[in-house]
Design a protein around this motif. Sequence first.
Motif, mmCIF file in Angstrom:
data_model
loop_
_atom_site.group_PDB
_atom_site.id
_atom_site.type_symbol
_atom_site.label_atom_id
_atom_site.label_comp_id
_atom_site.label_asym_id
_atom_site.label_seq_id
_atom_site.Cartn_x
_atom_site.Cartn_y
_atom_site.Cartn_z
ATOM 1 N N ALA A 1 127.992 93.656 65.321
ATOM 2 C CA ALA A 1 129.426 94.340 64.939
ATOM 3 C C ALA A 1 130.121 95.755 66.093
ATOM 4 O O ALA A 1 130.621 96.022 66.699
ATOM 5 C CB ALA A 1 129.400 96.083 64.212
ATOM 6 N N GLY A 2 129.411 94.581 67.201
ATOM 7 C CA GLY A 2 129.406 95.066 68.948
ATOM 8 C C GLY A 2 129.824 96.898 69.185
ATOM 9 O O GLY A 2 130.487 96.970 69.798
ATOM 10 N N VAL A 3 128.782 96.829 68.347
ATOM 11 C CA VAL A 3 128.171 98.595 68.806
ATOM 12 C C VAL A 3 127.001 98.880 69.476
ATOM 13 O O VAL A 3 125.975 98.040 69.012
ATOM 14 C CB VAL A 3 128.118 99.579 67.741
ATOM 15 C CG1 VAL A 3 127.681 100.732 68.195
ATOM 16 C CG2 VAL A 3 129.639 99.475 66.796
ATOM 17 N N ALA A 4 126.969 100.105 71.079
ATOM 18 C CA ALA A 4 125.517 99.833 72.202
ATOM 19 C C ALA A 4 125.707 101.263 71.532
ATOM 20 O O ALA A 4 126.596 102.580 71.401
ATOM 21 C CB ALA A 4 126.252 100.006 73.006
ATOM 22 N N HIS A 5 124.403 102.315 71.220
ATOM 23 C CA HIS A 5 123.709 103.124 70.962
ATOM 24 C C HIS A 5 123.185 103.538 72.410
ATOM 25 O O HIS A 5 122.417 103.632 72.816
ATOM 26 C CB HIS A 5 123.330 103.303 69.653
ATOM 27 C CG HIS A 5 122.632 104.666 69.554
ATOM 28 N ND1 HIS A 5 123.775 105.446 68.475
ATOM 29 C CD2 HIS A 5 121.656 105.710 69.311
ATOM 30 C CE1 HIS A 5 123.082 106.540 68.079
ATOM 31 N NE2 HIS A 5 121.451 106.326 68.967
ATOM 32 N N PHE A 6 123.246 104.813 71.890
ATOM 33 C CA PHE A 6 122.858 106.264 73.185
ATOM 34 C C PHE A 6 122.727 107.250 73.350
ATOM 35 O O PHE A 6 123.486 107.853 72.150
ATOM 36 C CB PHE A 6 124.255 105.895 74.680
ATOM 37 C CG PHE A 6 124.079 104.577 74.570
ATOM 38 C CD1 PHE A 6 123.059 104.267 75.989
ATOM 39 C CD2 PHE A 6 125.451 103.603 74.661
ATOM 40 C CE1 PHE A 6 123.389 103.022 76.664
ATOM 41 C CE2 PHE A 6 125.615 102.999 75.374
ATOM 42 C CZ PHE A 6 124.761 102.150 77.103
ATOM 43 N N ASP A 7 121.277 107.418 73.152
ATOM 44 C CA ASP A 7 121.147 108.316 72.688
ATOM 45 C C ASP A 7 120.239 109.411 73.571
ATOM 46 O O ASP A 7 120.197 108.863 74.896
ATOM 47 C CB ASP A 7 119.597 108.810 72.133
ATOM 48 C CG ASP A 7 119.494 107.931 70.577
ATOM 49 O OD1 ASP A 7 120.071 108.374 69.703
ATOM 50 O OD2 ASP A 7 118.490 107.549 69.865
ATOM 51 N N VAL B 1 128.331 103.322 71.517
ATOM 52 C CA VAL B 1 130.088 102.447 72.211
ATOM 53 C C VAL B 1 130.175 101.276 71.297
ATOM 54 O O VAL B 1 129.513 100.108 71.245
ATOM 55 C CB VAL B 1 129.982 102.471 73.324
ATOM 56 C CG1 VAL B 1 131.056 101.683 74.305
ATOM 57 C CG2 VAL B 1 129.347 103.517 74.374
ATOM 58 N N GLU B 2 131.643 101.250 71.161
ATOM 59 C CA GLU B 2 131.956 99.628 70.257
ATOM 60 C C GLU B 2 132.945 98.561 71.514
ATOM 61 O O GLU B 2 133.699 99.891 71.682
ATOM 62 C CB GLU B 2 133.235 100.433 68.886
ATOM 63 C CG GLU B 2 133.710 98.950 68.528
ATOM 64 C CD GLU B 2 134.724 99.889 67.364
ATOM 65 O OE1 GLU B 2 135.125 98.549 66.196
ATOM 66 O OE2 GLU B 2 135.869 100.893 68.059
ATOM 67 N N LEU C 1 135.397 100.748 73.893
ATOM 68 C CA LEU C 1 135.479 100.487 74.853
ATOM 69 C C LEU C 1 136.203 98.731 75.150
ATOM 70 O O LEU C 1 135.916 97.900 74.300
ATOM 71 C CB LEU C 1 134.005 100.059 75.816
ATOM 72 C CG LEU C 1 133.655 99.561 77.090
ATOM 73 C CD1 LEU C 1 134.216 100.805 77.993
ATOM 74 C CD2 LEU C 1 132.466 99.419 77.321
ATOM 75 N N VAL C 2 137.229 98.251 75.914
ATOM 76 C CA VAL C 2 137.960 97.033 76.068
ATOM 77 C C VAL C 2 137.802 96.610 77.323
ATOM 78 O O VAL C 2 138.154 97.142 77.950
ATOM 79 C CB VAL C 2 139.170 97.531 75.533
ATOM 80 C CG1 VAL C 2 140.239 96.345 75.539
ATOM 81 C CG2 VAL C 2 139.762 98.391 74.235
ATOM 82 N N LYS D 1 138.899 91.868 68.630
ATOM 83 C CA LYS D 1 137.090 91.290 67.875
ATOM 84 C C LYS D 1 136.435 92.383 68.488
ATOM 85 O O LYS D 1 136.229 92.801 70.169
ATOM 86 C CB LYS D 1 137.110 90.097 68.106
ATOM 87 C CG LYS D 1 138.070 89.506 67.526
ATOM 88 C CD LYS D 1 138.464 87.624 67.629
ATOM 89 C CE LYS D 1 139.285 86.984 67.023
ATOM 90 N NZ LYS D 1 139.189 85.369 67.682
ATOM 91 N N HIS D 2 135.022 92.387 68.191
ATOM 92 C CA HIS D 2 134.256 92.860 68.572
ATOM 93 C C HIS D 2 133.115 91.565 69.030
ATOM 94 O O HIS D 2 133.640 90.938 68.932
ATOM 95 C CB HIS D 2 133.108 94.020 67.011
ATOM 96 C CG HIS D 2 133.649 94.927 66.609
ATOM 97 N ND1 HIS D 2 134.595 94.656 65.127
ATOM 98 C CD2 HIS D 2 133.429 95.666 66.800
ATOM 99 C CE1 HIS D 2 135.112 95.956 64.828
ATOM 100 N NE2 HIS D 2 134.186 96.643 65.754
ATOM 101 N N VAL D 3 132.575 92.961 70.192
ATOM 102 C CA VAL D 3 132.090 91.659 70.939
ATOM 103 C C VAL D 3 130.054 92.175 71.111
ATOM 104 O O VAL D 3 130.104 93.069 70.889
ATOM 105 C CB VAL D 3 132.214 91.990 72.641
ATOM 106 C CG1 VAL D 3 131.699 90.774 73.854
ATOM 107 C CG2 VAL D 3 134.062 91.322 72.159
ATOM 108 N N ALA D 4 129.327 91.216 70.519
ATOM 109 C CA ALA D 4 128.074 91.514 69.920
ATOM 110 C C ALA D 4 127.220 90.907 71.380
ATOM 111 O O ALA D 4 127.532 90.196 72.174
ATOM 112 C CB ALA D 4 127.991 90.334 69.499
ATOM 113 N N ASP D 5 126.067 91.576 71.928
ATOM 114 C CA ASP D 5 125.115 90.197 73.113
ATOM 115 C C ASP D 5 125.740 91.191 74.585
ATOM 116 O O ASP D 5 125.585 90.229 74.462
ATOM 117 C CB ASP D 5 124.280 89.599 72.880
ATOM 118 C CG ASP D 5 123.909 89.249 71.608
ATOM 119 O OD1 ASP D 5 123.287 90.617 71.032
ATOM 120 O OD2 ASP D 5 124.089 88.308 70.258
ATOM 121 N N VAL D 6 126.252 91.930 73.992
ATOM 122 C CA VAL D 6 127.442 92.557 75.356
ATOM 123 C C VAL D 6 126.352 93.993 76.008
ATOM 124 O O VAL D 6 126.383 94.962 75.494
ATOM 125 C CB VAL D 6 128.598 92.695 75.693
ATOM 126 C CG1 VAL D 6 129.102 93.551 76.711
ATOM 127 C CG2 VAL D 6 129.347 91.593 75.822
#
Length: 134
Positions: free
Chosen positions: A72-78, A30-31, A130-131, A37-42
């Motif tokens: 890079a503003g990406v949350a990874h889900f397995d 999820v970007e 995700l905006v 702009k990319h958002v980090a630490d969300v």
Amino acid sequence: MKKIHLFLAAIVAVTMSSCANFKTEATVDVEVMKDGKHVADVVVYKFKDNGLGDGTTLYKSNATGNAKTNGAGVAHFDLKSPDDLDPSSVAGQKLSDAATFYFCTYNAEDKRNSLVKVEVKSGDKRAVQLVIEE
């Protein structure tokens, strides 16, 4: 006699659990973007659609998982079976599994400020954006 029944029950339980294929079945990246702009630490929250649609996402306490975005503003889900998806195979038989997930973020007042719906099936490697809105 009781010991034999317990022993047989244990053998059946072990046999049945070894027949199901429980593993990571799919992934979703999820970007998160805000103002282009990319958002980090969300923290991004994951919800599995249980038939109520996005109504379950109104409260983050209903989430079935979460992940924080990287630099890079990406949350990874397995997405794993059996929690997220049905096993891809049981006793050697392939199953057709698909599920709908919602990913969202919340503001400081715990109100949902973004939402994206994703259809996922076993084997998928999905990337969605995700905006976050003001």
